[in-house]
Design a protein around this motif. Structure first.
Motif, PDB file in Angstrom:
ATOM      1  N   ALA A 163      83.352 101.110  88.068  1.00 55.59           N
ATOM      2  CA  ALA A 163      84.034 101.434  89.324  1.00 55.59           C
ATOM      3  C   ALA A 163      85.494 101.055  89.110  1.00 55.59           C
ATOM      4  N   GLY A 164      86.260 101.962  88.536  1.00 57.35           N
ATOM      5  CA  GLY A 164      87.631 101.673  88.169  1.00 57.35           C
ATOM      6  C   GLY A 164      87.735 101.381  86.695  1.00 57.35           C
ATOM      7  N   ARG A 165      88.918 100.955  86.290  1.00 58.96           N
ATOM      8  CA  ARG A 165      89.182 100.710  84.881  1.00 58.96           C
ATOM      9  C   ARG A 165      89.823  99.347  84.690  1.00 58.96           C
ATOM     10  N   LEU A 166      89.747  98.895  83.474  1.00 61.66           N
ATOM     11  CA  LEU A 166      90.470  97.701  83.052  1.00 61.66           C
ATOM     12  C   LEU A 166      90.910  97.997  81.623  1.00 61.66           C
ATOM     13  N   ASP A 167      92.210  97.987  81.385  1.00 60.87           N
ATOM     14  CA  ASP A 167      92.747  98.370  80.084  1.00 60.87           C
ATOM     15  C   ASP A 167      92.124  97.564  78.955  1.00 60.87           C
ATOM     16  N   ARG A 168      92.127  98.166  77.771  1.00 61.32           N
ATOM     17  CA  ARG A 168      91.558  97.531  76.583  1.00 61.32           C
ATOM     18  C   ARG A 168      92.183  96.173  76.310  1.00 61.32           C
ATOM     19  N   ASP A 169      93.493  96.027  76.591  1.00 56.24           N
ATOM     20  CA  ASP A 169      94.168  94.765  76.297  1.00 56.24           C
ATOM     21  C   ASP A 169      94.161  93.800  77.485  1.00 56.24           C
ATOM     22  N   SER A 170      93.344  94.105  78.498  1.00 61.32           N
ATOM     23  CA  SER A 170      93.169  93.205  79.641  1.00 61.32           C
ATOM     24  C   SER A 170      91.749  92.657  79.626  1.00 61.32           C
ATOM     25  N   GLU A 171      91.559  91.541  80.300  1.00 58.00           N
ATOM     26  CA  GLU A 171      90.256  90.866  80.328  1.00 58.00           C
ATOM     27  C   GLU A 171      89.811  90.715  81.767  1.00 58.00           C
ATOM     28  N   GLY A 172      88.539  90.343  81.938  1.00 57.73           N
ATOM     29  CA  GLY A 172      88.090  89.945  83.258  1.00 57.73           C
ATOM     30  C   GLY A 172      87.160  90.910  83.944  1.00 57.73           C
ATOM     31  N   LEU A 173      87.166  90.850  85.274  1.00 60.69           N
ATOM     32  CA  LEU A 173      86.156  91.506  86.099  1.00 60.69           C
ATOM     33  C   LEU A 173      86.211  93.024  86.033  1.00 60.69           C
ATOM     34  N   LEU A 174      85.054  93.588  85.716  1.00 62.62           N
ATOM     35  CA  LEU A 174      84.827  95.019  85.813  1.00 62.62           C
ATOM     36  C   LEU A 174      83.519  95.172  86.574  1.00 62.62           C
ATOM     37  N   LEU A 175      83.543  95.955  87.648  1.00 65.53           N
ATOM     38  CA  LEU A 175      82.333  96.226  88.417  1.00 65.53           C
ATOM     39  C   LEU A 175      81.733  97.530  87.938  1.00 65.53           C
ATOM     40  N   LEU A 176      80.396  97.552  87.829  1.00 68.91           N
ATOM     41  CA  LEU A 176      79.693  98.766  87.436  1.00 68.91           C
ATOM     42  C   LEU A 176      78.563  99.006  88.428  1.00 68.91           C
ATOM     43  N   THR A 177      78.315 100.284  88.735  1.00 74.86           N
ATOM     44  CA  THR A 177      77.285 100.622  89.705  1.00 74.86           C
ATOM     45  C   THR A 177      76.646 101.960  89.361  1.00 74.86           C
ATOM     46  N   ASP A 178      75.483 102.205  89.954  1.00 75.97           N
ATOM     47  CA  ASP A 178      74.832 103.506  89.832  1.00 75.97           C
ATOM     48  C   ASP A 178      75.000 104.319  91.117  1.00 75.97           C
ATOM     49  N   ASP A 179      75.777 103.798  92.059  1.00 77.13           N
ATOM     50  CA  ASP A 179      75.989 104.436  93.357  1.00 77.13           C
ATOM     51  C   ASP A 179      77.379 105.076  93.390  1.00 77.13           C
ATOM     52  N   GLY A 180      77.435 106.397  93.385  1.00 76.41           N
ATOM     53  CA  GLY A 180      78.703 107.116  93.341  1.00 76.41           C
ATOM     54  C   GLY A 180      79.614 106.815  94.521  1.00 76.41           C
ATOM     55  N   ARG A 181      79.042 106.681  95.704  1.00 73.30           N
ATOM     56  CA  ARG A 181      79.877 106.377  96.882  1.00 73.30           C
ATOM     57  C   ARG A 181      80.505 104.993  96.772  1.00 73.30           C
ATOM     58  N   ARG A 229     102.972  80.902  91.706  1.00 71.40           N
ATOM     59  CA  ARG A 229     102.864  80.219  90.422  1.00 71.40           C
ATOM     60  C   ARG A 229     101.613  79.351  90.459  1.00 71.40           C
ATOM     61  N   ILE A 230     100.922  79.259  89.324  1.00 74.38           N
ATOM     62  CA  ILE A 230      99.729  78.411  89.253  1.00 74.38           C
ATOM     63  C   ILE A 230      99.787  77.582  87.969  1.00 74.38           C
ATOM     64  N   ASP A 231      99.016  76.491  87.956  1.00 74.83           N
ATOM     65  CA  ASP A 231      98.850  75.712  86.729  1.00 74.83           C
ATOM     66  C   ASP A 231      98.053  76.552  85.736  1.00 74.83           C
ATOM     67  N   ASP A 232      98.159  76.210  84.468  1.00 74.94           N
ATOM     68  CA  ASP A 232      97.408  76.933  83.450  1.00 74.94           C
ATOM     69  C   ASP A 232      95.922  76.906  83.807  1.00 74.94           C
ATOM     70  N   PRO A 233      95.303  78.083  83.947  1.00 73.74           N
ATOM     71  CA  PRO A 233      93.880  78.100  84.297  1.00 73.74           C
ATOM     72  C   PRO A 233      93.016  77.718  83.095  1.00 73.74           C
ATOM     73  N   VAL A 234      91.821  77.245  83.382  1.00 72.07           N
ATOM     74  CA  VAL A 234      90.864  76.951  82.325  1.00 72.07           C
ATOM     75  C   VAL A 234      90.101  78.246  82.043  1.00 72.07           C
ATOM     76  N   LEU A 235      90.427  78.862  80.916  1.00 72.32           N
ATOM     77  CA  LEU A 235      89.831  80.135  80.532  1.00 72.32           C
ATOM     78  C   LEU A 235      89.271  80.037  79.118  1.00 72.32           C
ATOM     79  N   TRP A 236      88.475  80.997  78.743  1.00 74.77           N
ATOM     80  CA  TRP A 236      87.978  81.158  77.391  1.00 74.77           C
ATOM     81  C   TRP A 236      89.169  81.458  76.479  1.00 74.77           C
ATOM     82  N   SER A 237      89.021  81.185  75.187  1.00 75.15           N
ATOM     83  CA  SER A 237      90.106  81.544  74.275  1.00 75.15           C
ATOM     84  C   SER A 237      90.050  83.050  74.001  1.00 75.15           C
ATOM     85  N   ARG A 238      91.206  83.589  73.746  1.00 75.33           N
ATOM     86  CA  ARG A 238      91.307  85.019  73.494  1.00 75.33           C
ATOM     87  C   ARG A 238      91.451  85.252  72.007  1.00 75.33           C
TER      88      ARG A 238
END
Length: 179
Positions: free
Chosen positions: A40-58, A108-117
């Motif tokens: 449901a939408g896109r996320l570029d190859r060089d971006s990370e994070g949330l992608l939603l997927l569904t079987d409902d077209g609406r 502005r935010i403090d450095d988030p705790v994320l996985w390494s890239r």
């Protein structure tokens, strides 16, 4: 109806097959073995994070269509230290080549705790970097990257944290779960 959240790693295409290249690139099929769901939408190859997927077209259309103004929040590592003027520009909407953006929420935010890239971002010792949280309600091609560049702070790393009420807060990189 099926709706899943996927924490997309860097360098993975937001589609199930790779068309048009001689060397195979990582796709959703390398991570998701659930038939019948589509992004449901896109996320570029060089971006990370949330992608939603569904079987409902609406539902897919409602999530992806900018007319519904579903907020999308990103954690963005930018080059340099955005001052109040740069943040004010983002908050007011930025003029891009394809027209002005809607106003964004930004802080502005403090450095988030994320996985390494893999690979890690390019670090330059003479230029600092800073994390910001940016929320937009539209979804133009590479919009967040173009917005931060327009205010003088190119994006180094981009992680979509949430879409509406869905987030990746409890989801390891490369994992998916029912929403």
């Amino acid at each position: 109806m099926t709706l899943i959240r996927f924490n997309k790693p860097f360098d993975v295409l937001s589609q199930f097959t790779d068309r048009g290249t001689e060397t195979a690139r990582a796709t959703l099929s390398d991570y998701i073995d659930l038939p019948g769901v589509y992004p449901a939408g896109r996320l570029d190859r060089d971006s990370e994070g949330l992608l939603l997927l569904t079987d409902d077209g609406r539902l897919q259309a409602r999530i992806a269509d900018p007319k519904f103004k579903l907020p999308k929040t990103y954690l963005v590592q930018v080059e340099g230290e955005p001052d109040n003027s740069a943040l004010a520009q983002l908050r007011g909407g930025v003029m891009l080549k394809d027209g002005p953006t809607r106003p964004a929420l930004v802080e502005r935010i403090d450095d988030p705790v994320l996985w390494s890239r893999d690979p890690p971002i390019r670090v330059r010792l003479s230029i600092p970097d800073r994390w910001i949280r940016l929320t937009i309600s539209e979804g133009r091609n590479r919009q967040v990257r173009r917005m931060t560049a327009a205010v003088g702070h190119p994006t180094l790393r981009l992680v979509r944290w949430s879409i509406g009420d869905w987030s990746i807060a409890d989801l390891p990189i490369g994992a998916w779960r029912a929403a």
